[in-house]
Scaffold this motif. Sequence first.
Motif, short mmCIF file in Angstrom:
data_model
loop_
_atom_site.label_atom_id
_atom_site.label_comp_id
_atom_site.label_asym_id
_atom_site.label_seq_id
_atom_site.Cartn_x
_atom_site.Cartn_y
_atom_site.Cartn_z
N PHE A 121 0.91 -1.31 0.06
CA PHE A 121 0.01 -0.01 -0.04
C PHE A 121 0.71 1.09 -0.01
CE2 PHE A 121 -1.39 3.44 2.90
CZ PHE A 121 -2.92 3.58 2.05
N HIS A 122 1.83 1.31 1.07
CA HIS A 122 2.70 2.38 0.91
C HIS A 122 3.43 2.60 -0.29
CE1 HIS A 122 5.65 4.84 3.11
NE2 HIS A 122 6.87 4.13 2.30
N GLU A 123 4.02 1.54 -0.96
CA GLU A 123 4.62 1.83 -2.26
C GLU A 123 3.79 2.21 -3.21
OE1 GLU A 123 8.41 0.44 -3.18
OE2 GLU A 123 8.20 1.37 -1.25
N ALA A 124 2.22 1.60 -3.19
CA ALA A 124 1.52 2.15 -4.33
C ALA A 124 1.21 3.69 -4.23
CB ALA A 124 0.42 1.36 -4.47
N SER A 125 1.27 4.16 -2.74
CA SER A 125 0.84 5.37 -2.83
C SER A 125 1.85 6.53 -3.06
CB SER A 125 0.20 5.68 -1.28
OG SER A 125 1.26 5.46 -0.46
N LYS A 126 3.18 5.87 -3.10
CA LYS A 126 4.43 6.69 -3.25
C LYS A 126 4.31 7.92 -2.19
CE LYS A 126 4.92 6.66 -8.25
NZ LYS A 126 4.30 5.13 -8.34
N SER A 127 3.95 7.37 -0.88
CA SER A 127 4.02 8.29 0.37
C SER A 127 5.05 8.50 1.02
CB SER A 127 2.71 7.84 1.22
OG SER A 127 2.93 8.45 2.34
#
Length: 231
Positions: A121-127
């Motif tokens: 999730f973190h990687e996909a959001s580029k957060s």
Amino acid sequence: MTGECIILAGGLGTRLRSVVADKPKCMAPVGDHPFLYYLLHYLHKQGMQHAVLSLGYKSEQVISWCENTTLPLRVSFTVEPEPLGTGGGIMYALPALDGNEVFIINGDTYFDADLAVFHAFHEASKSPLSLALKPMQHFSRYGSIELGDNNVITAFKEKQYCTAGLINGGIYLTTADYLKSLSLPEIFSFEKDVLEPQVATGKLYGFVSDTYFIDIGIPEDYEAAQKVLQT
């Protein structure tokens, strides 16, 4: 996925003193083991290979237990020279990491979130910084968190009674480089001085996980942990 985490275990545990005297919260007994035992085994199950314990109050108890126990993963220690706050404790622990990306875990909380899914999730959001959030009903002990589109965190609400909402589950994912870029003081609160100001950037994301959660910071929940974590 990164295999490193910082565990914040330096607090005084004042609210737990009535049932657990003279111990840091992470060493509060749960059955035959300290709470930290269950947390480390959870992290190992989730793929963690290295945990840095950010210590303060009664640090010698934690270090002694770790050195005399067969642990499921590699553990390092940093000991605050003075109370640095949750944020200062994180920053003081950063040099003990092998890499850059890091999970940050509250040492008095057991939240059975899937860290691999959280990482995706973190990687996909580029957060630059993501939080794991727990849905909860009928609560007043915690502040609540509001999400907007695409799970962007839009507000941190003060503690008040809520029939239903999302709370901070005490698991974060970020990088050492990002934290260092914020030019923070030596002593600070991670929640107040990092999380809340970052809402304005629109890049703070919340990963919702409706899995088992317990915070042993108060006697009632500490007693509840006795019944669940041993099973």
